[in-house]
Design an enzyme around this catalytic site. Structure first.
Site, PDB file in Angstrom:
ATOM      1  N   CYS A  94      -2.355 -33.212 -61.641  1.00 47.49           N
ATOM      2  CA  CYS A  94      -3.331 -33.756 -62.113  1.00 47.49           C
ATOM      3  C   CYS A  94      -3.179 -34.301 -63.454  1.00 47.49           C
ATOM      4  CB  CYS A  94      -4.745 -33.068 -62.191  1.00 47.49           C
ATOM      5  SG  CYS A  94      -6.278 -33.892 -62.185  1.00 47.49           S
ATOM      6  N   HIS A 184      -4.850 -30.908 -56.630  1.00 48.87           N
ATOM      7  CA  HIS A 184      -4.525 -29.553 -57.285  1.00 48.87           C
ATOM      8  C   HIS A 184      -4.123 -28.462 -55.965  1.00 48.87           C
ATOM      9  CE1 HIS A 184      -6.317 -29.919 -61.099  1.00 48.87           C
ATOM     10  NE2 HIS A 184      -6.952 -30.601 -60.538  1.00 48.87           N
ATOM     11  N   GLU A 186      -2.496 -25.842 -56.549  1.00 49.75           N
ATOM     12  CA  GLU A 186      -2.673 -24.219 -57.044  1.00 49.75           C
ATOM     13  C   GLU A 186      -3.966 -23.897 -56.598  1.00 49.75           C
ATOM     14  OE1 GLU A 186      -4.610 -26.570 -60.495  1.00 49.75           O
ATOM     15  OE2 GLU A 186      -3.328 -27.032 -58.596  1.00 49.75           O
TER      16      GLU A 186
END
Length: 243
Positions: A94, A184, A186
């Protein structure tokens, strides 16, 4: 700090209280990589020189050069430049992906295009086929998005790897070892459930609906992004052994 038994430890720059490495910590540990997480947003000091065999820059509610609001970003950019100069593996998420694009010669604009929130379908592009991290992945994986700013121009020579319907530059590679993503990988669904409902409402989005959609998509999404994390870990291990 680094995990016991790890073959290498990556430097991780965290830019906000809810922007930690998430499940990438476990996936990278599975690949033998520990994490040295610096909470730059709380004043923890970043090193002047990159001594780690990898750099991971996480997301945050800033533009890559928003130095007035986030003064640590200048040093983060300097570390990323060092990594590019020395071919140290980089993964930018990001804000981190936008920073990679900018320092390598691309362009980022604030509040550009259509915002993206929650589980979103991506499309892998032909150049992804031969990429060390993205090669052989499903053609249309899903990933969690949470951005209003966007990359508007990739650096010259960058490999464009993935796009979405609303945002063209979802994944790219600079050189041989630096990857940036707008999404994202994660973030697990439970983190979506903690996002600010007021912020989402300003964009006409319901948090609970996003959470449910992320939960539905996660079994397949987690397999894809775990594989990418393990491939990145292998890249870091190779770099650590040869440096």
């Amino acid at each position: 700090m680094g995990l016991m038994g790890s073959t290498a430890t990556a430097l991780v720059v965290q830019n906000g209280p809810d922007g930690g490495p998430g499940r990438w910590a476990a996936w990278l540990a599975e690949g033998g990589i520990g994490l040295d997480v610096v909470r730059a947003d709380t004043g923890e000091a970043l090193p002047e020189r990159l001594a780690h065999p990898a750099l991971i820059v996480l997301g945050g509610a800033y533009l890559p050069d928003d130095d007035e609001r986030a003064p640590w970003l200048a040093r983060t950019r300097a570390l990323m430049v060092q990594a590019l100069e020395r071919d140290v593996p980089v993964f930018g998420i990001c804000l981190g992906g936008q920073m990679l694009a900018q320092v390598a010669g691309g362009e980022v604009k604030g509040e550009h295009g259509e915002p993206e929130f929650g589980s979103t379908e991506l499309t892998l592009l032909p150049e992804a086929a031969g990429d060390p991290l993205f090669g052989g992945l499903p053609e249309r994986p899903t990933a969690v998005e949470n951005h209003v700013d966007a990359i508007v121009r990739l650096p010259e020579g960058a490999r464009w790897l993935a796009r979405s319907e609303r945002c063209p530059y979802q994944a790219f590679r600079v050189g041989e070892s630096a990857w940036g993503v707008q999404f994202h990988p994660e973030v697990a669904p439970e983190r979506v459930a903690r996002w600010s409902p007021e912020r989402l409402a300003r964009h006409g989005v319901d948090r609970e609906e996003l959470h449910r959609a992320a939960e539905r998509a996660d079994p397949s999404a987690a397999r894809v992004w775990r594989e990418v994390a393990l491939r990145f870990a292998s890249r870091v291990s190779d770099r650590s052994r040869t440096s």
